[in-house]
Design a protein around this motif. Structure first.
Motif, mmCIF file in Angstrom:
data_model
loop_
_atom_site.group_PDB
_atom_site.id
_atom_site.type_symbol
_atom_site.label_atom_id
_atom_site.label_comp_id
_atom_site.label_asym_id
_atom_site.label_seq_id
_atom_site.Cartn_x
_atom_site.Cartn_y
_atom_site.Cartn_z
ATOM 1 N N ILE A 94 0.860 -1.183 0.000
ATOM 2 C CA ILE A 94 0.000 0.000 0.000
ATOM 3 C C ILE A 94 0.903 1.243 0.000
ATOM 4 O O ILE A 94 1.945 1.266 0.639
ATOM 5 C CB ILE A 94 -1.001 0.039 1.173
ATOM 6 N N GLY A 95 0.492 2.202 -0.735
ATOM 7 C CA GLY A 95 1.300 3.406 -0.837
ATOM 8 C C GLY A 95 0.429 4.617 -1.034
ATOM 9 O O GLY A 95 -0.779 4.579 -0.785
ATOM 10 N N ALA A 96 1.038 5.682 -1.492
ATOM 11 C CA ALA A 96 0.264 6.884 -1.814
ATOM 12 C C ALA A 96 0.949 7.594 -2.971
ATOM 13 O O ALA A 96 2.146 7.403 -3.211
ATOM 14 C CB ALA A 96 0.147 7.811 -0.614
ATOM 15 N N ALA A 97 0.158 8.377 -3.673
ATOM 16 C CA ALA A 97 0.663 9.003 -4.889
ATOM 17 C C ALA A 97 0.517 10.515 -4.830
ATOM 18 O O ALA A 97 -0.270 11.056 -4.050
ATOM 19 C CB ALA A 97 -0.119 8.460 -6.084
ATOM 20 N N ALA A 98 1.289 11.160 -5.673
ATOM 21 C CA ALA A 98 1.196 12.608 -5.878
ATOM 22 C C ALA A 98 1.930 12.889 -7.182
ATOM 23 O O ALA A 98 2.335 11.948 -7.883
ATOM 24 C CB ALA A 98 1.840 13.360 -4.721
ATOM 25 N N SER A 99 2.105 14.146 -7.490
ATOM 26 C CA SER A 99 2.904 14.463 -8.673
ATOM 27 C C SER A 99 3.781 15.659 -8.345
ATOM 28 O O SER A 99 3.556 16.356 -7.353
ATOM 29 C CB SER A 99 1.997 14.803 -9.860
ATOM 30 N N LEU A 128 3.489 4.064 4.667
ATOM 31 C CA LEU A 128 3.572 3.823 3.223
ATOM 32 C C LEU A 128 4.690 2.837 2.891
ATOM 33 O O LEU A 128 5.805 2.986 3.371
ATOM 34 C CB LEU A 128 3.863 5.116 2.455
ATOM 35 N N HIS A 129 4.379 1.861 2.048
ATOM 36 C CA HIS A 129 5.441 0.982 1.524
ATOM 37 C C HIS A 129 6.101 1.641 0.324
ATOM 38 O O HIS A 129 7.243 1.364 0.007
ATOM 39 C CB HIS A 129 4.862 -0.365 1.080
ATOM 40 N N SER A 130 5.314 2.465 -0.383
ATOM 41 C CA SER A 130 5.866 3.086 -1.586
ATOM 42 C C SER A 130 5.230 4.462 -1.788
ATOM 43 O O SER A 130 4.143 4.738 -1.265
ATOM 44 C CB SER A 130 5.602 2.210 -2.804
ATOM 45 N N TYR A 131 5.940 5.281 -2.543
ATOM 46 C CA TYR A 131 5.453 6.636 -2.831
ATOM 47 C C TYR A 131 5.666 6.899 -4.306
ATOM 48 O O TYR A 131 6.747 6.687 -4.831
ATOM 49 C CB TYR A 131 6.237 7.661 -2.009
ATOM 50 N N GLU A 170 16.323 9.813 0.191
ATOM 51 C CA GLU A 170 15.596 9.988 1.455
ATOM 52 C C GLU A 170 14.486 8.935 1.575
ATOM 53 O O GLU A 170 14.285 8.353 2.649
ATOM 54 C CB GLU A 170 15.006 11.403 1.479
ATOM 55 N N LEU A 171 13.797 8.690 0.475
ATOM 56 C CA LEU A 171 12.725 7.685 0.497
ATOM 57 C C LEU A 171 13.310 6.313 0.797
ATOM 58 O O LEU A 171 12.837 5.597 1.698
ATOM 59 C CB LEU A 171 11.993 7.658 -0.852
ATOM 60 N N ILE A 172 14.363 5.967 0.066
ATOM 61 C CA ILE A 172 14.956 4.632 0.229
ATOM 62 C C ILE A 172 15.496 4.461 1.647
ATOM 63 O O ILE A 172 15.270 3.427 2.287
ATOM 64 C CB ILE A 172 16.046 4.380 -0.842
ATOM 65 N N ALA A 173 16.152 5.488 2.152
ATOM 66 C CA ALA A 173 16.726 5.391 3.505
ATOM 67 C C ALA A 173 15.650 5.176 4.555
ATOM 68 O O ALA A 173 15.913 4.636 5.629
ATOM 69 C CB ALA A 173 17.503 6.678 3.816
ATOM 70 N N ASN A 174 14.425 5.573 4.228
ATOM 71 C CA ASN A 174 13.333 5.406 5.188
ATOM 72 C C ASN A 174 12.428 4.224 4.851
ATOM 73 O O ASN A 174 11.297 4.121 5.330
ATOM 74 C CB ASN A 174 12.523 6.697 5.284
ATOM 75 N N ILE A 178 10.964 3.377 2.019
ATOM 76 C CA ILE A 178 9.812 3.624 1.137
ATOM 77 C C ILE A 178 10.270 3.519 -0.318
ATOM 78 O O ILE A 178 11.213 4.205 -0.719
ATOM 79 C CB ILE A 178 9.216 5.024 1.409
ATOM 80 N N GLU A 179 9.602 2.667 -1.076
ATOM 81 C CA GLU A 179 10.038 2.495 -2.463
ATOM 82 C C GLU A 179 9.600 3.679 -3.329
ATOM 83 O O GLU A 179 8.414 3.995 -3.406
ATOM 84 C CB GLU A 179 9.458 1.200 -3.061
#
Ligand code: BG6
Length: 479
Positions: free
Chosen positions: A14-19, A76-79, A111-115, A117-118
């Motif tokens: 499960i993740g979340a999206a934006a642009s 979030l698993h991914s962003y 930053e995402l990877i270090a936390n 989050i894919e």
């Protein structure tokens, strides 16, 4: 209604999206680095809700570290976000990269990877450089397709060792449909042939990006490339032949037009026939059709929000009206339907299941995921409790109801691997700006755009950890 516990399938994320354009703001951009969205806003700011637009957006460009911590807090698993082409490239003709922008994206990815989050990156979420829109007519130009191909290669070169999921476009059908077909957005020009040329050129651009990605070996170590589409799951008013045909035509113009070439490598023959008959076919070559055939996607992202219902046309078509797919149908409103009154969209969670079955049965059961789904609500501050936390139970219900239908589809064999909510924080919508709020996290415009998790953010975290949620039992007569 009795409750039941639903379980997320194994390996389902499960993740979340934006642009980029809806969050970053303009800091760090140089003169001449506007996107089409920036140009639209600058040309008609009075049409944007309360005058807000992409200028500051959520200030993600400066506050991404804070936001990544909130992503972690909401499980979030991914962003998913996009690279803003107009920011990342400084010279659109030569595809010279802006080192300032490249560093920003590099830091964000790290930053995402270090936390944990894919990162998933989309290469165009309406961020066509404004210069290419004014100079060449944007996606109507094959030269722009070539410039895009050069740009995406620069992005692959820089980040493909860290980013394993790439998407050529988000909703490639949207801009030209609203601008050149329906004429409801800047620059308010109607031209059906141009709309169709944009569709075709984006199909071609996807195939060319896939080719560059694979031939360049950027897919090594499990990298995948796909496209994010927004199929309008369409239901005919009745089983009568004329209603069913109306729905089929709608499906051809708004769904199969991208689904078929992206997954099967072929633009439907019927589309060519109709467009030629109405003198609005796009320009294409046999060589390009070969490129489209040979370079299909690995994975499909799907934005699903609301169903579309159609019926056979009642009124005669005005012979002076430029061709529009509505030549074949009228929109139909189901009486008693459940609505999101703020966005004006019907809420019909079963569309998740129906689309899941379609991918399984008609599109070779390709790997796919929900790239967006969510609920935009106005005046959410009304729902704050004493601690100032928005009690968005309606959003939790919305997500749960959609998820359980999706899970049913997966249990019946559809190869869906994830669900991403639109959106992570509240952000800027095209023209509606901050009117309808979608986030797990509130952006407080009155207080320096400070962030605060909503009840749904805490719920999402629990969902992410426990991988179960409770909702009405499935075995009910559908409400
Ligand atoms: C999707 C887009 O269509 O829907 C997003 O990919 C958009 O960019 C989202 O923000 C929600 O729609 P809207 O118009 O309410 O912002």
């Amino acid at each position: 209604m009795s409750k039941r516990q639903y379980k997320l399938p194994d390996n389902f994320y499960i993740g979340a999206a934006a642009s980029a354009w809806q969050t970053e703001g303009w800091d760090g951009k140089e003169e001449g680095q506007d996107s089409y969205m920036d140009l639209w806003y600058k040309s008609t700011p009075e049409l944007w809700h309360n005058g807000y637009g992409p200028t500051v957006a959520t200030d993600f460009y400066n506050r991404y570290k804070e936001d990544v911590q909130l992503m972690k807090k909401s499980g979030l698993h991914s962003y998913r976000t996009s690279i803003d082409w107009s920011r990342f490239i400084i010279n659109y003709e030569t595809a010279e990269v802006s080192e300032v922008a490249a560093e920003y994206y590099d830091n964000l990815i790290d930053e995402l990877i270090a936390n944990g989050i894919e990162p998933m990156l989309c290469l165009e979420h309406y961020e066509l450089p404004a210069e290419l829109f004014t100079k060449y007519g944007g996606w109507g130009s094959k030269h722009v397709v070539d410039l895009y191909t050069k740009y995406v290669e620069e992005a692959f070169k820089r980040y493909s060792h860290k980013v394993k999921q790439w998407y050529t476009f988000n909703e490639p059908i949207v801009v030209q449909t609203r601008v050149f077909l329906d004429s409801i957005r800047y620059p308010f020009k109607q031209d059906t042939q141009t709309a169709m040329q944009w569709n075709y050129n984006k199909i071609l651009a996807t195939a060319k990006a896939v080719k560059v990605y694979k031939e360049g070996g950027y897919n090594k170590d499990g990298g995948k490339i796909g496209v994010i589409l927004n199929p309008d799951v369409c239901y005919p008013r009745s089983t009568a032949k004329h209603d069913v045909e109306a729905a089929e035509k709608f499906d051809l113009f708004f769904n199969r037009i991208f689904l078929d070439p992206s997954i099967k490598g072929e633009i439907p023959a019927e589309l060519f026939e109709i467009l030629k008959e109405h003198n609005c076919c796009f320009e294409y070559t046999e060589e390009e059709l070969e490129i489209i055939k040979d370079n299909t996607i690995d994975i499909l992202g799907v934005n699903l929000y609301a169903p579309t219902r159609v019926k056979a046309k009642n009124l005669a078509w005005n012979p002076n009206t430029p061709f529009h797919p509505e030549y074949f149908y009228d929109k139909h409103e189901l009486q008693g339907r459940k609505m999101n009154p703020f966005r004006g969209w019907e809420i019909y969670p079963k569309l998740m299941y129906d689309f899941a079955m379609r991918v399984k049965n008609e599109y070779g059961n390709i790997e796919w995921f929900i790239a967006e789904n969510g609920m935009g609500v106005e005046n959410e501050h009304k729902y704050k409790n004493e601690e100032g936390i928005i009690q968005d139970d309606y959003r939790i219900e919305f997500i749960s109801d959609h998820l359980r239908w999706l899970i049913k589809g997966i249990e019946e064999g559809s190869n869906c691997t994830g669900y991403m909510l639109w959106a992570f924080t509240d952000n800027v919508s095209p023209q509606n700006a901050f009117k309808n709020r979608y986030g797990l996290v509130e952006i407080n415009l009155e207080d320096n755009r400070n962030r605060k998790m909503k009840k749904s953010g805490y719920w999402y975290k629990e969902l992410s950890e426990k991988r179960t949620f409770e909702f009405d039992d499935f075995n009910f007569e559908y409400k």
